[in-house]
Design a protein around this motif. Sequence first.
Motif, PDB file in Angstrom:
ATOM      1  N   LEU A   1      71.427 -30.548  30.342  1.00 46.63           N
ATOM      2  CA  LEU A   1      70.211 -30.047  30.973  1.00 46.63           C
ATOM      3  C   LEU A   1      68.992 -30.411  30.137  1.00 46.63           C
ATOM      4  O   LEU A   1      67.957 -30.832  30.675  1.00 46.63           O
ATOM      5  N   ALA A   2      69.112 -30.286  28.815  1.00 47.41           N
ATOM      6  CA  ALA A   2      67.993 -30.613  27.925  1.00 47.41           C
ATOM      7  C   ALA A   2      67.612 -32.082  28.040  1.00 47.41           C
ATOM      8  O   ALA A   2      66.426 -32.432  28.080  1.00 47.41           O
ATOM      9  N   ARG A   3      68.601 -32.948  28.107  1.00 46.45           N
ATOM     10  CA  ARG A   3      68.321 -34.386  28.209  1.00 46.45           C
ATOM     11  C   ARG A   3      67.692 -34.723  29.558  1.00 46.45           C
ATOM     12  O   ARG A   3      66.774 -35.559  29.629  1.00 46.45           O
ATOM     13  N   ARG A   4      68.181 -34.086  30.612  1.00 45.50           N
ATOM     14  CA  ARG A   4      67.618 -34.313  31.956  1.00 45.50           C
ATOM     15  C   ARG A   4      66.150 -33.887  31.988  1.00 45.50           C
ATOM     16  O   ARG A   4      65.289 -34.597  32.515  1.00 45.50           O
ATOM     17  N   ARG A   5      65.862 -32.728  31.429  1.00 44.72           N
ATOM     18  CA  ARG A   5      64.489 -32.246  31.400  1.00 44.72           C
ATOM     19  C   ARG A   5      63.602 -33.150  30.567  1.00 44.72           C
ATOM     20  O   ARG A   5      62.459 -33.428  30.932  1.00 44.72           O
ATOM     21  N   GLN A   6      64.135 -33.622  29.449  1.00 54.28           N
ATOM     22  CA  GLN A   6      63.349 -34.493  28.582  1.00 54.28           C
ATOM     23  C   GLN A   6      62.937 -35.769  29.311  1.00 54.28           C
ATOM     24  O   GLN A   6      61.786 -36.213  29.211  1.00 54.28           O
ATOM     25  N   ALA A   7      63.861 -36.339  30.073  1.00 56.36           N
ATOM     26  CA  ALA A   7      63.548 -37.549  30.828  1.00 56.36           C
ATOM     27  C   ALA A   7      62.488 -37.263  31.888  1.00 56.36           C
ATOM     28  O   ALA A   7      61.555 -38.053  32.094  1.00 56.36           O
ATOM     29  N   GLY A   8      62.611 -36.140  32.589  1.00 59.76           N
ATOM     30  CA  GLY A   8      61.636 -35.786  33.610  1.00 59.76           C
ATOM     31  C   GLY A   8      60.255 -35.537  33.033  1.00 59.76           C
ATOM     32  O   GLY A   8      59.241 -36.014  33.574  1.00 59.76           O
ATOM     33  N   PHE A   9      60.204 -34.809  31.923  1.00 57.68           N
ATOM     34  CA  PHE A   9      58.908 -34.534  31.283  1.00 57.68           C
ATOM     35  C   PHE A   9      58.244 -35.831  30.830  1.00 57.68           C
ATOM     36  O   PHE A   9      57.023 -35.994  30.936  1.00 57.68           O
ATOM     37  N   ALA A  10      59.061 -36.767  30.323  1.00 58.51           N
ATOM     38  CA  ALA A  10      58.508 -38.041  29.846  1.00 58.51           C
ATOM     39  C   ALA A  10      57.904 -38.834  31.001  1.00 58.51           C
ATOM     40  O   ALA A  10      56.822 -39.411  30.880  1.00 58.51           O
ATOM     41  N   LEU A  11      58.605 -38.869  32.134  1.00 57.70           N
ATOM     42  CA  LEU A  11      58.099 -39.595  33.297  1.00 57.70           C
ATOM     43  C   LEU A  11      56.803 -38.979  33.807  1.00 57.70           C
ATOM     44  O   LEU A  11      55.796 -39.681  33.967  1.00 57.70           O
ATOM     45  N   TYR A  12      56.811 -37.688  34.078  1.00 56.29           N
ATOM     46  CA  TYR A  12      55.625 -37.058  34.643  1.00 56.29           C
ATOM     47  C   TYR A  12      54.474 -37.035  33.640  1.00 56.29           C
ATOM     48  O   TYR A  12      53.305 -37.107  34.018  1.00 56.29           O
TER      49      TYR A  12
END
Length: 240
Positions: free
Chosen positions: A107-118
């Motif tokens: 979950l942490a890695r998924r969120r990190q990728a999303g935060f980086a994109l947005y």
Amino acid sequence: MTYKTMTAAYPTDGAADDAAAGLERLLASRHSCRAFTPETVDRAVLQRVLAMAQRTATWCNAQPWTSYVLSGDTLERTREALTAHVTSGAEKAPDLVDPETYTAERLARRRQAGFALYGALGIGREDREARGRQHLENFRFFGAPHVVLVTLAAELREYGAVDIGAYIATLLLAAESCGLASIPQAAPALYAPALRETLVIPADKRIVATVALGYEDTAAAANAFRVPRAELGESVRFLD
């Protein structure tokens, strides 16, 4: 949780050194491209990439994939049909069961990728409209001029899906080696019936994923970030 990009050199010797270094460079340079130029790729280059992917090791040498390469009018028709289907409020109907949830470090890695994109796009967490617009780019294949839709022979079930994952990984590295940008996508496959109807995919072929291919728009903000990889200690256990 700590992350580390895997760029460190591992000890090798002899002729294997150049091969290992070349693979390390491909792995380090490959990333998911979310904005492509409209320039098309020569058919011979696409065939070379797909021929390399065909060498993927598989369970019992089954080679369980059938790949459909979408370009030109067919791709434009697919973009329009899929986007219209999703925006109509259609329910997801994947051929493979999608993840039930993400927990812990996943979950942490998924969120990190999303935060980086947005973050790269300047989209705030509360800006649902902008986030929705960006999400729809998945179904437009980020403007790529070519898309490989990868299907699995339904009879092979989960172990066949393992083979498909290996095939897609090889395809991504083959594309990188030929100077092409790429992104593997699960989102379009979540609406398998729309793809099957638009492209007349047989019922005995399970739609697993798509891979968008082309040339990267290096000026696009969506391509201005990279996600790291976990340290080996987080994912690997040596049992001596």
